[in-house]
Design a protein around this motif. Structure first.
Motif, short mmCIF file in Angstrom:
data_model
loop_
_atom_site.label_atom_id
_atom_site.label_comp_id
_atom_site.label_asym_id
_atom_site.label_seq_id
_atom_site.Cartn_x
_atom_site.Cartn_y
_atom_site.Cartn_z
N GLU A 90 9.31 -3.61 2.31
CA GLU A 90 9.82 -4.78 1.61
C GLU A 90 8.72 -5.82 1.40
O GLU A 90 8.60 -6.42 0.32
N ALA A 91 7.92 -6.03 2.45
CA ALA A 91 6.83 -7.00 2.36
C ALA A 91 5.76 -6.56 1.37
O ALA A 91 5.24 -7.37 0.59
N VAL A 92 5.42 -5.28 1.39
CA VAL A 92 4.41 -4.77 0.46
C VAL A 92 4.86 -4.95 -0.98
O VAL A 92 4.06 -5.33 -1.86
N GLU A 93 6.13 -4.73 -1.25
CA GLU A 93 6.64 -4.93 -2.60
C GLU A 93 6.57 -6.40 -2.99
O GLU A 93 6.23 -6.74 -4.14
N TRP A 94 6.86 -7.32 -2.05
CA TRP A 94 6.75 -8.75 -2.33
C TRP A 94 5.30 -9.11 -2.65
O TRP A 94 5.03 -9.87 -3.60
N ILE A 95 4.36 -8.59 -1.87
CA ILE A 95 2.94 -8.86 -2.11
C ILE A 95 2.53 -8.36 -3.49
O ILE A 95 1.80 -9.03 -4.23
N ASP A 154 3.80 5.79 3.89
CA ASP A 154 4.85 5.82 2.87
C ASP A 154 5.31 4.40 2.51
O ASP A 154 5.75 4.14 1.38
N ALA A 155 5.22 3.48 3.48
CA ALA A 155 5.63 2.09 3.24
C ALA A 155 4.57 1.30 2.49
O ALA A 155 4.84 0.18 2.06
N GLY A 156 3.37 1.86 2.35
CA GLY A 156 2.33 1.18 1.60
C GLY A 156 1.09 0.83 2.38
O GLY A 156 0.16 0.22 1.83
N ALA A 157 1.03 1.17 3.68
CA ALA A 157 -0.17 0.89 4.47
C ALA A 157 -1.33 1.72 3.93
O ALA A 157 -1.18 2.88 3.57
N THR A 158 -2.51 1.10 3.89
CA THR A 158 -3.72 1.79 3.42
C THR A 158 -4.72 2.03 4.55
O THR A 158 -5.66 2.81 4.38
N TRP A 159 -4.56 1.32 5.66
CA TRP A 159 -5.40 1.50 6.85
C TRP A 159 -4.52 1.66 8.08
O TRP A 159 -3.55 0.91 8.26
N TRP A 160 -4.87 2.61 8.93
CA TRP A 160 -4.30 2.75 10.26
C TRP A 160 -5.40 2.40 11.26
O TRP A 160 -6.47 3.02 11.26
N LEU A 161 -5.16 1.39 12.10
CA LEU A 161 -6.13 1.00 13.12
C LEU A 161 -5.65 1.46 14.47
O LEU A 161 -4.61 1.01 14.97
N GLU A 162 -6.39 2.38 15.04
CA GLU A 162 -6.05 2.96 16.34
C GLU A 162 -6.46 2.00 17.45
O GLU A 162 -7.62 1.60 17.55
#
Length: 286
Positions: A209-214, A253-261
């Motif tokens: 939802e936030a990614v779509e707002w951005i 799938d939600a729109g994240a482009t980076w995963w920080l471990e």
């Protein structure tokens, strides 16, 4: 999806070694934390810059209101040039004194509103400072008199070093700040709830939802064509590829482009062993 690793320890020599190890095992980014009266992250990243070739380097994260913007500009520009344009600046308000007194040993917390003002003005100044050109600034908290000589070199990355900004969803003012820059570091506080460590209740569905707002806000600002990252921090074991992918995939799938471990619960004496093992196992794959 790109993958970064956050080193949660404070040994600068080890951090430099781990940055090279991360690059050798396919990670895309290496990050160190920034504290108050702590190991200097930018000196550490400068050393890592000359020991690596491709991996992105940055902080997770810099409490920008605690810093003099011209000093931060010089540090980040230096690492950007040493790395030939691989720096990311992660920017936030900094932890409140009520949450972490250790971060307020030398001054008092002026409060969230003033820290937000300092963040906005500092980010505005950083973009000018990174150009290495004469400019003037007269703000509420800082001023800059025009200088024509002894100007520093510009950062490699233009029009600015990429800036990832902490934003509290769904707070409009906080999220509008995020939309102006280059990436979102999520925090979550539904209406009426206090901001809490770990953003309880923040799910991939909420992130979507936030990614779509951005996306809509950046279209309104005329920024839709510029790169923008959505960053999600979490922990995977690095043992079972399917299990790791199951953790990461919903965020992608939600729109994240980076995963920080990152695993901030590893005790200090176990950080080196954990970091080496997790880096050598390589990033999750989806």
């Amino acid at each position: 999806m790109r993958y970064g690793f956050i080193y949660t320890g404070d040994d600068p020599e080890l951090a430099v070694e781990l940055a090279a190890l991360a690059e050798a095992h396919g990670w895309h980014g290496f990050f160190v934390w920034e504290g108050i009266w702590a190991t200097d992250p930018w000196a550490t990243l400068a050393a890592a810059a000359v020991k690596t070739d491709a991996i992105r380097l940055g902080t997770m994260l810099t409490p920008v209101p605690r810093r003099r913007p011209w000093e931060l500009a010089g540090q980040t520009m230096t690492v950007d040039r040493l790395s030939k344009g691989r720096v990311i600046l992660s920017a936030g308000l900094g932890v409140p004194e009520s949450v972490e007194p250790r971060f307020w040993l030398f001054e008092s917390d002026p409060g969230r509103r003033e820290r937000a003002e300092l963040l906005d003005e500092s980010l505005e100044m950083l973009e000018l400072l990174w150009r290495g050109e004469p400019f003037e600034h007269a703000g509420r908290h800082y001023r800059a008199t025009r200088a024509e000589s002894m100007l520093p070199p510009a950062a490699v990355q233009q029009p600015r070093i990429p800036v990832w900004v902490v934003g509290v969803w769904p707070a409009p003012k906080s999220m509008r700040r995020v939309a102006h820059y280059d990436g979102w570091l999520p925090n979550f506080a539904p209406p009426g709830a206090a901001i809490a460590p770990g953003s309880p209740g923040f799910t991939p569905e909420v992130a979507g939802e936030a990614v779509e707002w951005i996306r809509r806000e950046r279209e309104r600002l005329g920024l839709a064509g510029r790169p923008f990252d959505v960053v999600q921090e979490g922990s995977t074991a690095g043992i079972d590829a399917d299990a790791d992918a199951a953790v990461v995939r919903p965020w992608a799938d939600a729109g994240a482009t980076w995963w920080l471990e990152a695993d901030w619960n590893v005790p200090a004496e176990g950080i080196e062993e954990y970091a080496r093992a997790r880096l050598e196992a390589g990033p999750p794959q989806i």
